[in-house]
Design a protein around this motif. Structure first.
Motif, PDB file in Angstrom:
ATOM      1  N   THR A  22       0.680  -1.230  -0.036  1.00 58.83           N
ATOM      2  CA  THR A  22       0.039   0.130  -0.026  1.00 58.83           C
ATOM      3  C   THR A  22       0.925   1.412   0.007  1.00 58.83           C
ATOM      4  OG1 THR A  22      -1.801  -1.058   1.167  1.00 58.83           O
ATOM      5  CG2 THR A  22      -1.869   1.099   0.897  1.00 58.83           C
ATOM      6  N   ALA A  23       1.596   1.668   1.028  1.00 56.57           N
ATOM      7  CA  ALA A  23       2.391   2.593   1.270  1.00 56.57           C
ATOM      8  C   ALA A  23       3.337   2.928   0.256  1.00 56.57           C
ATOM      9  CB  ALA A  23       2.839   3.016   2.641  1.00 56.57           C
ATOM     10  N   TYR A  24       4.346   1.799   0.277  1.00 58.65           N
ATOM     11  CA  TYR A  24       5.497   1.803  -0.891  1.00 58.65           C
ATOM     12  C   TYR A  24       4.887   1.725  -2.200  1.00 58.65           C
ATOM     13  CZ  TYR A  24       8.789  -0.217  -3.682  1.00 58.65           C
ATOM     14  OH  TYR A  24       9.596  -0.690  -4.690  1.00 58.65           O
ATOM     15  N   ALA A  25       3.880   0.810  -2.548  1.00 57.94           N
ATOM     16  CA  ALA A  25       3.575   0.619  -3.786  1.00 57.94           C
ATOM     17  C   ALA A  25       3.115   1.969  -4.486  1.00 57.94           C
ATOM     18  CB  ALA A  25       2.657  -0.563  -3.878  1.00 57.94           C
ATOM     19  N   PHE A  26       2.305   2.753  -3.608  1.00 58.76           N
ATOM     20  CA  PHE A  26       1.634   3.876  -3.991  1.00 58.76           C
ATOM     21  C   PHE A  26       2.581   5.144  -4.138  1.00 58.76           C
ATOM     22  CE2 PHE A  26      -2.467   6.120  -4.446  1.00 58.76           C
ATOM     23  CZ  PHE A  26      -2.057   7.560  -4.348  1.00 58.76           C
ATOM     24  N   ILE A  27       3.787   5.245  -3.383  1.00 60.22           N
ATOM     25  CA  ILE A  27       4.692   6.040  -3.483  1.00 60.22           C
ATOM     26  C   ILE A  27       5.425   5.877  -4.825  1.00 60.22           C
ATOM     27  CG2 ILE A  27       6.611   7.314  -2.324  1.00 60.22           C
ATOM     28  CD1 ILE A  27       5.286   6.994   0.179  1.00 60.22           C
ATOM     29  N   ALA A  28       5.924   4.619  -4.728  1.00 63.19           N
ATOM     30  CA  ALA A  28       6.733   4.104  -5.920  1.00 63.19           C
ATOM     31  C   ALA A  28       6.159   4.210  -7.075  1.00 63.19           C
ATOM     32  CB  ALA A  28       7.332   2.751  -5.587  1.00 63.19           C
ATOM     33  N   SER A  29       4.978   3.952  -7.227  1.00 65.75           N
ATOM     34  CA  SER A  29       4.239   4.132  -8.702  1.00 65.75           C
ATOM     35  C   SER A  29       4.059   5.372  -9.273  1.00 65.75           C
ATOM     36  CB  SER A  29       2.850   3.451  -8.438  1.00 65.75           C
ATOM     37  OG  SER A  29       2.003   4.221  -7.708  1.00 65.75           O
ATOM     38  N   VAL A  30       4.121   6.246  -8.265  1.00 66.89           N
ATOM     39  CA  VAL A  30       4.025   7.758  -8.695  1.00 66.89           C
ATOM     40  C   VAL A  30       5.348   8.088  -9.112  1.00 66.89           C
ATOM     41  CG1 VAL A  30       3.694  10.214  -7.793  1.00 66.89           C
ATOM     42  CG2 VAL A  30       2.091   8.219  -7.157  1.00 66.89           C
ATOM     43  N   TYR A  31       6.464   7.627  -8.407  1.00 69.79           N
ATOM     44  CA  TYR A  31       7.498   8.100  -9.015  1.00 69.79           C
ATOM     45  C   TYR A  31       8.214   7.389 -10.285  1.00 69.79           C
ATOM     46  CZ  TYR A  31      12.842   7.275  -9.015  1.00 69.79           C
ATOM     47  OH  TYR A  31      14.286   7.323  -9.621  1.00 69.79           O
ATOM     48  N   VAL A  32       7.406   6.121 -10.544  1.00 69.42           N
ATOM     49  CA  VAL A  32       7.806   5.525 -11.979  1.00 69.42           C
ATOM     50  C   VAL A  32       7.216   6.164 -12.812  1.00 69.42           C
ATOM     51  CG1 VAL A  32       7.297   3.253 -13.206  1.00 69.42           C
ATOM     52  CG2 VAL A  32       8.162   3.326 -10.723  1.00 69.42           C
ATOM     53  N   MET A  33       5.899   6.478 -12.660  1.00 70.81           N
ATOM     54  CA  MET A  33       5.298   7.322 -13.435  1.00 70.81           C
ATOM     55  C   MET A  33       5.891   8.580 -14.283  1.00 70.81           C
ATOM     56  SD  MET A  33       1.305   6.963 -12.492  1.00 70.81           S
ATOM     57  CE  MET A  33       0.584   7.771 -14.148  1.00 70.81           C
ATOM     58  N   LYS A  34       6.838   9.360 -13.200  1.00 74.62           N
ATOM     59  CA  LYS A  34       7.604  10.445 -13.678  1.00 74.62           C
ATOM     60  C   LYS A  34       8.676   9.935 -14.551  1.00 74.62           C
ATOM     61  CE  LYS A  34       7.065  12.898  -9.368  1.00 74.62           C
ATOM     62  NZ  LYS A  34       7.665  13.365  -7.916  1.00 74.62           N
ATOM     63  N   LEU A  35       9.015   8.711 -14.915  1.00 75.60           N
ATOM     64  CA  LEU A  35      10.211   8.283 -15.426  1.00 75.60           C
ATOM     65  C   LEU A  35       9.608   7.365 -17.037  1.00 75.60           C
ATOM     66  CD1 LEU A  35      12.331   7.221 -12.372  1.00 75.60           C
ATOM     67  CD2 LEU A  35      12.526   9.166 -13.548  1.00 75.60           C
ATOM     68  N   ILE A  36       8.514   6.740 -16.685  1.00 75.01           N
ATOM     69  CA  ILE A  36       7.952   6.033 -17.937  1.00 75.01           C
ATOM     70  C   ILE A  36       6.623   6.647 -17.975  1.00 75.01           C
ATOM     71  CG2 ILE A  36       7.223   3.745 -18.274  1.00 75.01           C
ATOM     72  CD1 ILE A  36       8.996   2.418 -16.508  1.00 75.01           C
ATOM     73  N   SER A  37       6.350   6.347 -19.427  1.00 77.86           N
ATOM     74  CA  SER A  37       4.873   6.987 -19.889  1.00 77.86           C
ATOM     75  C   SER A  37       3.778   6.611 -18.921  1.00 77.86           C
ATOM     76  CB  SER A  37       4.775   6.588 -21.471  1.00 77.86           C
ATOM     77  OG  SER A  37       3.279   6.672 -21.759  1.00 77.86           O
TER      78      SER A  37
END
Length: 299
Positions: free
Chosen positions: A222-237
């Motif tokens: 939950t916490a990690y996956a949510f924060i990490a997914s937002v980070y990934v979306m800055k680097l990948i379409s």
């Protein structure tokens, strides 16, 4: 050594694997859906608050935004409750296959919130998804309650995702998720106080096994996956991210088959229906990605 782009793609697939593993944890945790989600959102809110303090993120927002985020928090709570209830009523495979119908609901909800026209192929894909659900229902009528709960979970998930897309234009993802988790906990607490006669001592009497599974669910899933997914979306379409996340049911169903071969083995009709639903969702993502790319090429 893999380059940065490959690392980001591997990270994205790890996040999708974690999302699929959420259903496995739901099956392993012995408490029912409502207390499970209460603990998940409570723990996640605490962890998110610690992250906010560590990063010095400002939490102050206006009252109108708090009300809107509170509504979204209730919706995500309902999504998780119906999702885990679907696992209890049926199994992991049914819950994840029905979760894939979310793309169909999104195609209906998005035009309302974003005031865009309904895309023609989305109507066709919606019909295919309905056919897929019908095929699964015919083959797995014994799991009808789980199917209904799973479809309800997909609807709440799609509504939540569309609302969050609107909120992200005004607030950071961390602030949004914190207020949503808090409001979800308050909503479930009120429900328990009004309709369940309050919190009993048994509610807080968790086994050590359940506690650690819940902690993994709240922290990693939950916490990690949510924060990490937002980070990934800055680097990948974002389109690549959304398309890849559509693999979640596939990962989850494969894991469930490996871990629970007896309870997760389904009829042939289930796999026909699931293949039709998941295949349609993937094709929808590919077409959206292609159309977005073409729009960028127009001078």
């Amino acid at each position: 050594m893999p380059n940065a782009r490959v690392k980001n793609y591997l990270h994205l697939h790890l996040l999708v694997f974690i999302a699929g593993f959420t259903a496995i944890l739901g099956k392993e945790i012995s408490i029912t859906a409502i207390p499970l989600v209460w603990y998940r959102m409570s723990m996640a809110a605490i962890l998110m608050f610690l992250f906010i303090k560590f990063r010095n993120v400002k939490l102050k927002i206006n009252g109108k935004s708090i009300v809107r985020l509170s509504v979204a928090g209730i919706i995500i709570a309902l999504h998780w409750i119906t999702f885990f209830a679907a696992i209890d009523a049926a199994n992991v495979s049914i819950a994840l296959a029905m979760f894939s119908t979310g793309a169909f609901f999104a195609s209906i909800i998005e035009p309302i919130f974003y005031k865009r026209k309904v895309i023609a192929y989305e109507i066709l894909f919606g019909i295919l998804v309905i056919i897929g659900v019908f095929i699964i229902t015919q083959g797995e009528l014994r799991y009808l309650t789980g199917i209904i709960l799973g479809v309800s979970s997909a609807f709440f998930s799609s509504l939540f995702a569309v609302l969050n897309g609107v909120f992200l234009k005004q607030h950071s993802a961390t602030v949004i998720s914190f207020y949503e988790f808090i409001s979800g906990v308050l909503f479930i607490s009120l429900f328990i106080l009004i309709f369940k006669g309050g919190f009993s001592s048994d509610f807080f009497n968790l086994s050590t096994r359940d506690f650690w599974f819940l902690f993994i669910l709240a922290s990693v899933c939950t916490a990690y996956a949510f924060i990490a997914s937002v980070y990934v979306m800055k680097l990948i379409s974002p389109y690549t991210v959304v398309l890849t996340y559509n693999l979640e049911p596939i990962y989850g169903i494969i894991i469930a088959l490996l871990l629970y071969p007896e309870s997760e083995k389904m009829s042939t009709d289930f796999y026909y229906g699931a293949f039709l639903i998941i295949g349609t969702v993937l094709l929808n993502g590919v077409l959206k990605n292609r159309h977005a790319f073409k729009r960028k090429q127009i001078p």
